[in-house]
Design an enzyme around this catalytic site. Structure first.
Site, PDB file in Angstrom:
ATOM      1  N   SER A   1      36.249  30.315   3.240  1.00 26.23           N
ATOM      2  CA  SER A   1      37.272  29.336   1.827  1.00 26.23           C
ATOM      3  C   SER A   1      38.727  29.556   2.392  1.00 26.23           C
ATOM      4  O   SER A   1      39.267  28.807   3.042  1.00 26.23           O
ATOM      5  CB  SER A   1      37.288  30.569   0.955  1.00 26.23           C
TER       6      SER A   1
ATOM      7  N   TYR B   1      40.106  39.345  -2.279  1.00 17.01           N
ATOM      8  CA  TYR B   1      38.827  37.953  -1.961  1.00 17.01           C
ATOM      9  C   TYR B   1      39.453  36.673  -0.170  1.00 17.01           C
ATOM     10  O   TYR B   1      38.838  36.918   0.496  1.00 17.01           O
ATOM     11  CB  TYR B   1      38.118  37.001  -2.560  1.00 17.01           C
TER      12      TYR B   1
HETATM   13  P1  NDP Z   1      26.086  32.543  -3.138  1.00 16.99           P
HETATM   14  O1  NDP Z   1      26.466  33.295  -4.320  1.00 16.99           O
HETATM   15  O2  NDP Z   1      24.842  32.172  -3.635  1.00 16.99           O
HETATM   16  O3  NDP Z   1      25.333  33.755  -2.121  1.00 16.99           O
HETATM   17  C1  NDP Z   1      26.079  34.568  -1.439  1.00 16.99           C
HETATM   18  C2  NDP Z   1      24.883  35.134  -0.066  1.00 16.99           C
HETATM   19  O4  NDP Z   1      25.452  36.047   0.153  1.00 16.99           O
HETATM   20  C3  NDP Z   1      23.268  35.391  -0.875  1.00 16.99           C
HETATM   21  O5  NDP Z   1      22.342  34.817  -0.125  1.00 16.99           O
HETATM   22  C4  NDP Z   1      23.453  36.963  -1.003  1.00 16.99           C
HETATM   23  O6  NDP Z   1      22.182  37.142  -0.331  1.00 16.99           O
HETATM   24  C5  NDP Z   1      24.462  36.904   0.506  1.00 16.99           C
HETATM   25  N1  NDP Z   1      24.411  38.772   0.464  1.00 16.99           N
HETATM   26  C6  NDP Z   1      25.792  39.125  -0.009  1.00 16.99           C
HETATM   27  N2  NDP Z   1      25.960  40.404  -0.289  1.00 16.99           N
HETATM   28  C7  NDP Z   1      25.224  40.205   0.853  1.00 16.99           C
HETATM   29  C8  NDP Z   1      25.066  41.409   1.930  1.00 16.99           C
HETATM   30  N3  NDP Z   1      25.814  42.300   1.963  1.00 16.99           N
HETATM   31  N4  NDP Z   1      24.221  41.511   3.258  1.00 16.99           N
HETATM   32  C9  NDP Z   1      23.566  40.656   3.290  1.00 16.99           C
HETATM   33  N5  NDP Z   1      23.718  39.184   2.023  1.00 16.99           N
HETATM   34  C10 NDP Z   1      24.301  39.201   1.644  1.00 16.99           C
HETATM   35  O7  NDP Z   1      27.606  32.356  -3.085  1.00 16.99           O
HETATM   36  P2  NDP Z   1      27.873  30.958  -1.971  1.00 16.99           P
HETATM   37  O8  NDP Z   1      26.840  29.850  -0.869  1.00 16.99           O
HETATM   38  O9  NDP Z   1      28.612  29.723  -2.795  1.00 16.99           O
HETATM   39  O10 NDP Z   1      27.986  31.670  -0.979  1.00 16.99           O
HETATM   40  C11 NDP Z   1      28.232  31.062   0.521  1.00 16.99           C
HETATM   41  C12 NDP Z   1      29.208  31.615   0.951  1.00 16.99           C
HETATM   42  O11 NDP Z   1      30.459  31.119   1.141  1.00 16.99           O
HETATM   43  C13 NDP Z   1      29.609  33.235   0.675  1.00 16.99           C
HETATM   44  O12 NDP Z   1      30.565  33.094   2.271  1.00 16.99           O
HETATM   45  C14 NDP Z   1      31.398  33.072   0.183  1.00 16.99           C
HETATM   46  O13 NDP Z   1      32.225  33.359   0.455  1.00 16.99           O
HETATM   47  C15 NDP Z   1      31.396  31.474   1.211  1.00 16.99           C
HETATM   48  N6  NDP Z   1      32.114  30.338  -0.057  1.00 16.99           N
HETATM   49  C16 NDP Z   1      31.507  30.249  -1.358  1.00 16.99           C
HETATM   50  C17 NDP Z   1      32.381  28.986  -1.987  1.00 16.99           C
HETATM   51  C18 NDP Z   1      31.976  28.560  -3.516  1.00 16.99           C
HETATM   52  O14 NDP Z   1      33.186  27.659  -4.247  1.00 16.99           O
HETATM   53  N7  NDP Z   1      30.652  28.394  -3.826  1.00 16.99           N
HETATM   54  C19 NDP Z   1      34.117  28.218  -1.779  1.00 16.99           C
HETATM   55  C20 NDP Z   1      34.626  28.787  -0.613  1.00 16.99           C
HETATM   56  C21 NDP Z   1      33.605  30.133  -0.130  1.00 16.99           C
HETATM   57  P3  NDP Z   1      21.934  38.590  -1.262  1.00 16.99           P
HETATM   58  O15 NDP Z   1      22.711  38.827  -2.680  1.00 16.99           O
HETATM   59  O16 NDP Z   1      20.441  38.430  -2.066  1.00 16.99           O
HETATM   60  O17 NDP Z   1      21.416  39.390  -0.324  1.00 16.99           O
END
Ligand code: NDP
Length: 240
Positions: free
Chosen positions: A132, A145
């Site tokens: 990020s 975070y």
């Molecule tokens: P979302 O919340 O839409 O997606 C997050 C994903 O991570 C979901 O599919 C969720 O699935 C999965 N997840 C969370 N916890 C677990 C776990 N314990 N085991 C397996 N899967 C898990 O957010 P984003 O798409 O935005 O995030 C994706 C990545 O991008 C993250 O690492 C986030 O930190 C990073 N990011 C996002 C930004 C943004 O502004 N959107 C900016 C910078 C970085 P489920 O809950 O079904 O398990």
């Protein structure tokens, strides 16, 4: 058939967009997250969906080996699963810090350990860790975070150095604010409101999850000899 792509956190946001993009181009996929129904609903061809919490290394590894038995060795692992729970250091529940460090750091380490030995042996393969911009610079209310994402940035650099001699690429992508479900896990409504107000006030609302996913796929599809080591990608109007 194209080589196996493993995507964690494919049940929403970047991971789901990535899954759709790779499937469209004929890649076999392993999709991992807890909400398996979201991934199954996509109904993508040559795709195995498994309900896996990335902090459970045994379950994570079993799913990867199962997919490899069907589609061949993992050529790309996208360590994308993550959680963001913003909070004030004075009041945030320490369980939220622990969740972020467990998922965002331990989950990534788990994934890397599961595929690294084999990639090394084959002298090929790519690992892309989704860090990020908060893994590169500080933001208010982001202490845990930021700690987790600076961790991802650091461990990616270490592994890049260790695996470069084996022709294995280890990349990180650092997105800025993009509309997904990510913010919904923050439990302090005032922080959510403040975050949204900032995005609206600067106009940083146009970049999409598909834009980020296209960039991840582009970095992977460069020749194996080309390592786009670090990508910082934000809405043009993001000011921080
Ligand atoms: P979302 O919340 O839409 O997606 C997050 C994903 O991570 C979901 O599919 C969720 O699935 C999965 N997840 C969370 N916890 C677990 C776990 N314990 N085991 C397996 N899967 C898990 O957010 P984003 O798409 O935005 O995030 C994706 C990545 O991008 C993250 O690492 C986030 O930190 C990073 N990011 C996002 C930004 C943004 O502004 N959107 C900016 C910078 C970085 P489920 O809950 O079904 O398990």
């Amino acid at each position: 058939m194209k080589p196996l792509v493993v995507i964690t956190g494919a049940s929403s946001g970047f991971g789901m967009e990535l899954a759709k993009l790779f499937a469209k181009d004929g890649y076999p996929l392993l999709l991992l997250a807890r909400r398996v129904e979201n991934m199954e609903k996509l109904n993508l061809p040559n795709t195995l969906c498994r309900k896996v919490d990335v902090t459970d290394k045994t379950a994570f590894e079993e799913a990867v080996r199962e997919a490899e038995a069907l589609y061949g060795k993992t050529d790309l692992l996208v360590n994308n699963a993550g959680v963001m729970q913003l909070g004030s250091i004075e009041t945030q529940d320490p369980n939220e810090w622990k969740t972020m460090l467990d998922v965002n750091v331990m989950g990534v380490l788990n994934g890397m350990q599961i595929v690294a030995t084999d990639m090394k042996k084959r002298r090929s393969g790519t690992i892309i860790n989704v860090s990020s911009i908060a893994g590169r610079k500080p933001f208010a209310n982001h202490a845990a975070y930021c700690a987790s994402k600076y961790g991802v940035t650091g461990l990616t650099e270490v592994l890049r150095g260790e695996l470069s001699a084996y022709n294995v690429r280890v990349l990180s992508i650092c997105p800025g604010a993009v509309d997904t479900e990510l913010l919904s896990h923050t439990t302090d409504p005032a922080i959510i409101d403040g975050y949204n107000a900032w995005k609206e006030s600067v106009g940083a609302t146009n970049i999409t999850a598909a834009d980020v996913s296209k960039t991840i796929k582009f970095s992977y599809e460069l020749p194996q000899a080309v390592s786009l080591r670090e990508i910082i990608i934000t809405d043009t109007m993001q000011d921080a």
